[in-house]
Design a protein around this motif. Structure first.
Motif, PDB file in Angstrom:
ATOM      1  N   GLN A  54      -7.328  -2.595  -3.070  1.00 34.04           N
ATOM      2  CA  GLN A  54      -6.058  -3.293  -3.260  1.00 34.04           C
ATOM      3  C   GLN A  54      -4.920  -2.298  -3.494  1.00 34.04           C
ATOM      4  O   GLN A  54      -3.818  -2.469  -2.962  1.00 34.04           O
ATOM      5  CB  GLN A  54      -6.159  -4.253  -4.440  1.00 34.04           C
ATOM      6  N   GLN A  78      -1.733  -2.013  -1.059  1.00 34.16           N
ATOM      7  CA  GLN A  78      -0.444  -2.403  -1.617  1.00 34.16           C
ATOM      8  C   GLN A  78       0.584  -1.273  -1.585  1.00 34.16           C
ATOM      9  O   GLN A  78       1.773  -1.517  -1.381  1.00 34.16           O
ATOM     10  CB  GLN A  78      -0.625  -2.891  -3.053  1.00 34.16           C
ATOM     11  N   TYR A  79       0.127  -0.029  -1.773  1.00 34.93           N
ATOM     12  CA  TYR A  79       1.086   1.058  -1.962  1.00 34.93           C
ATOM     13  C   TYR A  79       1.008   2.142  -0.889  1.00 34.93           C
ATOM     14  O   TYR A  79       1.608   3.204  -1.050  1.00 34.93           O
ATOM     15  CB  TYR A  79       0.869   1.706  -3.336  1.00 34.93           C
TER      16      TYR A  79
END
Length: 264
Positions: free
Chosen positions: A242, A246-247
């Motif tokens: 995740q 996400q980043y």
């Protein structure tokens, strides 16, 4: 007795001593002569190059942090015949700019008086002379701010607390690249497991827990009572996947030299 009225404007407190650091740095730069500016700029460029090298070495190796007090001291000159010692990187940079060693002492003294640099000496071994003195120059925080003001550079943005440093991001990508088989324990970099691995507390028993982005699992051989653990490997946790998803764009901008693994 004097009484204030509603339409009275209260006096403003004195701003003396409250000059913003960037304003002070710019004012000091304006007060330097051309020679002092050249020296300060050359020191700043060497300081930034040293920081880049330390950051790259940490990202590519164990992640061991080298104290800034060690690498921020930039060698200026070795007090011996250049025939034996050659010139330091800082001297070479200054020579390209037309500045040679004559008068360097007074220039550095002027910069030190303004709190922009600190000077020190150590000794280095030079064949066949033995140990000879070496002059080191270290930029202060004000010195770096002053150089940035003169060069028109903004203060580097701080890394958000929820994002990883470059060496930890590199370690996470190394684990991600080994999916789905996992990364061998022997291939795991330095202390990164303590900051990324589930269940660790890198700052001691009372410190904050690790990110929990990777987890260790056993690889077994044999069956039944003859089964044994052959090795341990590392893989991404759901939190790790995740985090990457996400980043990834933020990391791509922050660390363009670190290849980003595309997750299955």
């Amino acid at each position: 007795m004097m009484q204030s009225r509603p339409d009275d404007v209260p006096p403003k407190p004195s701003s003396k001593g409250r000059t913003h650091p960037s304003v002070r740095a710019a004012e000091i730069w304006e007060g330097l002569n051309d020679r002092q500016r050249i020296y300060l700029t050359a020191c700043y460029q060497e300081d930034q190059e040293a920081e880049r090298q330390v950051t790259a070495a940490r990202a590519a190796a164990s992640g061991k942090r080298i104290p800034a007090a060690e690498w921020r001291k930039v060698p200026f000159t070795i007090k011996a015949d250049p025939e034996f010692t050659g010139y330091t990187a800082l001297q070479d940079r200054l020579r390209v700019l037309g500045e040679h060693d004559a008068g360097a002492g007074q220039t550095f003294k002027a910069l030190a008086t303004r709190g922009l640099v600190m000077l020190s000496e150590d000794q280095v071994e030079v064949f066949p002379l033995g140990f000879v003195p070496r002059v080191l120059v270290e930029l202060t925080r004000l010195g770096r701010a002053c150089a940035r003001a003169g060069l028109g550079e903004a203060l580097p943005p701080r890394r958000p607390a929820h994002l990883l440093s470059e060496w930890l991001w590199s370690s996470l990508m190394k684990v991600a690249s080994a999916e789905p088989d996992g990364l061998s324990e022997d291939d795991m970099w330095g202390r990164s497991r303590f900051y990324l691995g589930t269940g660790y507390r890198p700052n001691g028993p009372r410190g904050a827990g690790s990110r929990g982005l990777i987890d260790e699992f056993p690889v077994t051989e044999g069956e039944g009572e003859e089964a044994f653990v052959r090795e341990y490997r590392w893989r991404l946790t759901d939190a790790g996947r995740q985090h990457i998803t996400q980043y990834r764009d933020a990391y791509r901008d922050m660390y363009p030299n670190v290849p980003i693994v595309e997750l299955a």
